[in-house]
Design an enzyme around this catalytic site. Structure first.
Site, PDB file in Angstrom:
ATOM      1  N   GLU A  43       0.256  -1.182  -0.134  1.00 38.98           N
ATOM      2  CA  GLU A  43      -0.011   0.002   0.079  1.00 38.98           C
ATOM      3  C   GLU A  43       0.836   1.366   0.047  1.00 38.98           C
ATOM      4  OE1 GLU A  43      -2.614  -0.506  -0.959  1.00 38.98           O
ATOM      5  OE2 GLU A  43      -3.986  -1.943   0.756  1.00 38.98           O
TER       6      GLU A  43
ATOM      7  N   HIS B 112      -6.502  -2.757  10.546  1.00 38.73           N
ATOM      8  CA  HIS B 112      -7.645  -3.934  10.373  1.00 38.73           C
ATOM      9  C   HIS B 112      -7.779  -4.059  11.583  1.00 38.73           C
ATOM     10  CE1 HIS B 112      -5.243  -5.785   7.007  1.00 38.73           C
ATOM     11  NE2 HIS B 112      -5.646  -4.687   6.474  1.00 38.73           N
TER      12      HIS B 112
END
Ligand SMILES: [Zn+2]
Length: 215
Positions: A80, A101
């Site tokens: 990312e 997350h």
């Protein structure tokens, strides 16, 4: 002497705290990623791809420019990295990005529901809303575009559809605190919605006042 030693150490300290407190979903995996902008340079320090956070040492933290050219670190940077670089390019107020997350925020990433400003401290430090970044596969230019479009609202926390959460801050300490505040808020909001009773949000007047203060 490594000029990036301190930010590399800071990223590890943040990741290990997030890991121990369940923000990456697992102690053993390397879900999520954390970066810090190097002030005055188009350069970021970011976690490597696929290496468990509890084992990281400073020289394994990647250093790259915003075009993703590697400056230091032998491991491949997070998948990312382009998303982080895109945020730094567009949001000059952001000095650190904490992508997690985290569980309760992820509930809203599944029901695709923004979290409104529910408490004064949320409005002041996160902003008036936690918006949803539309889904795209991790590591794709499409996800980078969706993130850049959504973070343009100037707020500091977001949920990423069917993925996780994105927390921004002027400093790493702030982005990290925003991750914690988002999780507390998402947890309380989830349980409040589950009662089936009406949930009040902050009055428009307060949101407007706080929007002016944040400018
Ligand atoms: Zn992720």
């Amino acid at each position: 002497m490594d000029p990036y030693l301190q930010p590399r150490k800071d990223v590890i300290a943040c990741c290990q705290w997030l890991c121990r407190h369940g923000y990456f979903g697992s102690l053993l995996s390397a879900g999520g990623n954390v970066s810090v902008r190097i002030p005055g340079e188009p350069v970021l320090v970011i976690t490597p791809s696929g290496k468990p956070y509890m084992d990281l040492v400073p020289e394994e933290i990647c250093v790259a420019d915003f075009d993703l050219n590697r400056i230091a670190g032998d491991l491949a940077p997070s998948i990312e990295t382009a998303m982080h670089a895109g945020i730094y390019r567009d949001r000059v107020d952001v000095g650190a990005v904490v992508h997690t997350h985290q569980a309760y925020a992820s509930i809203f990433a599944l029901i695709n529901q923004p979290i409104p400003a529910l408490f004064d401290e949320v409005a002041l430090s996160i902003g008036e809303t936690v918006d949803v970044v539309p889904y795209a596969l991790s590591g794709t230019p499409e996800l980078v575009d969706n993130v850049r479009r959504t973070v343009a609202n100037g707020c500091n926390c977001f949920v990423m559809q069917n993925h996780g959460a994105l927390n921004l801050g002027k400093t790493l300490e702030k982005a990290w605190k925003h991750a914690e505040l988002l999780e507390k808020t998402a947890q309380v909001y989830y349980h409040a919605l589950a009662t089936g009773k009406p949930v009040t949000t902050l009055p428009d007047q307060t949101v407007q006042l706080v929007r002016e203060l944040r400018k």
